[in-house]
Design an enzyme around this catalytic site. Sequence first.
Site, PDB file in Angstrom:
ATOM      1  N   GLU A  68      35.665 -73.974   0.941  1.00 38.51           N
ATOM      2  CA  GLU A  68      36.060 -74.812   2.139  1.00 38.51           C
ATOM      3  C   GLU A  68      37.970 -74.619   2.408  1.00 38.51           C
ATOM      4  O   GLU A  68      39.013 -75.163   2.220  1.00 38.51           O
ATOM      5  CB  GLU A  68      36.736 -76.094   0.685  1.00 38.51           C
ATOM      6  CG  GLU A  68      35.447 -76.786   0.726  1.00 38.51           C
ATOM      7  CD  GLU A  68      34.791 -78.084   1.111  1.00 38.51           C
ATOM      8  OE1 GLU A  68      35.916 -78.713   0.904  1.00 38.51           O
ATOM      9  OE2 GLU A  68      33.660 -78.115  -0.404  1.00 38.51           O
TER      10      GLU A  68
ATOM     11  N   GLN B  98      43.186 -64.960 -22.936  1.00 37.20           N
ATOM     12  CA  GLN B  98      44.286 -64.495 -23.224  1.00 37.20           C
ATOM     13  C   GLN B  98      44.503 -64.991 -24.566  1.00 37.20           C
ATOM     14  O   GLN B  98      44.972 -64.017 -25.467  1.00 37.20           O
ATOM     15  CB  GLN B  98      45.278 -64.380 -22.321  1.00 37.20           C
ATOM     16  CG  GLN B  98      46.798 -62.872 -22.821  1.00 37.20           C
ATOM     17  CD  GLN B  98      46.225 -61.523 -22.043  1.00 37.20           C
ATOM     18  OE1 GLN B  98      45.551 -61.106 -21.461  1.00 37.20           O
ATOM     19  NE2 GLN B  98      47.344 -60.974 -23.155  1.00 37.20           N
TER      20      GLN B  98
ATOM     21  N   SER C  14      37.498 -67.983   7.940  1.00 43.95           N
ATOM     22  CA  SER C  14      38.140 -69.140   8.782  1.00 43.95           C
ATOM     23  C   SER C  14      38.060 -68.919   9.391  1.00 43.95           C
ATOM     24  O   SER C  14      38.366 -70.000  10.467  1.00 43.95           O
ATOM     25  CB  SER C  14      38.822 -68.461   7.794  1.00 43.95           C
ATOM     26  OG  SER C  14      39.206 -68.231   6.356  1.00 43.95           O
TER      27      SER C  14
END
Length: 377
Positions: free
Chosen positions: A358, A331, A127
């Site tokens: 991204e 689940q 980042s």
Amino acid sequence: MENIELIRQSARQFAETQIRPHFMEWDESQHFPVDLMHRLGAQGFLGVLVPQEYGGAGLGYQEYITIIEEIAKVCGSIGLSVAAHNSLCTGHILGFGNEAQKSKYLPRLASGQWIGAWGLTEANTGSDAIRMQCVARQDGEYWVLNGTKNWITHGLSGDVAVVIARTGELLDSNGMTAFIVEKGIPGFTGGKKENKLGMRASETAEMIFDQCRVHESQVLGKIGDGFKQAMKILDGGRISIAALSLGIAKGAYEAAVKYSLERQQFGQSISNFQAIAFKLSDMAVRIEAAEALTRKAGNLKDLGQKLSRESAMAKYYASEVAVQASTECVQIHGGYGYTKDFPAEKYYRDSKLCTIGEGTSEIQKVVISRDIAKNGA
């Protein structure tokens, strides 16, 4: 709408006939099917946004979202590769290349003759891209690149890459430049291929530059504009990840509905039990909301309007919905959801990357909150 439905049927048929029979085999072996990419190009799916004059399909973001969604419903890995090829490498050259660059590279990328890669991320600058260590220094008519890019889709198999390297001072947002680098030139090699939890058929690898000499004609746009270009590319790229997330979420939802109708317990279909029915209801509502956000961002992109907040919202919400939907899909399948005999576990593994790639979900919140602080509600 009629055009989009025709494109949806085309993408769905391709995914069912060309991808579904092989996707688990590719996933298990981490095989990136280069030949499939060539076929995707022949179908028009690798130059969706490229104008027809450069050999592309000349379509807009609504069609693009639809194509990514339909492919990702079957296999997130292939959806990811199609998204990265279109939005990042091809999109960067389309958005910032000069006429000579566009005429040379776009027809090859749009047709699938060449596969594209895009290099921004490094090992210690995810980042925090502004601290990148990959540098380029000028030497006459050439720029000499040194450094490594990590987590690059098609880092090994890509025929051409757009690479952002530092050409100025550290921490200077005007000190990075974008270069087009072709596979095979001296000093440009592929490195480690990542062994991933999900998206395993989409190749992710290092790109290594060691005294790699790139001619000045390969500079994209102006010297120093690379970081700013990359941020604009990511605005569009986030829409493609939102579409990818949407496809995975829909695939998981449809698999869950199918299983819940077929599975019998206590003398009836498990879809009749409120615990299951409410899970399906929540999935359906969240997917509708995710699609609305994604389509809105795509519309703004087609109109050429500012969309940093909207694309971040779409990417953030849709990716989280993909994780929620795939978790509930496992689940609902119970023990079978934990086996590779059913598609639930693959949706579960593939979905998580959507909240990371991204720009993480946390980074999307940063983008959204900063936009709110700057421009208000």
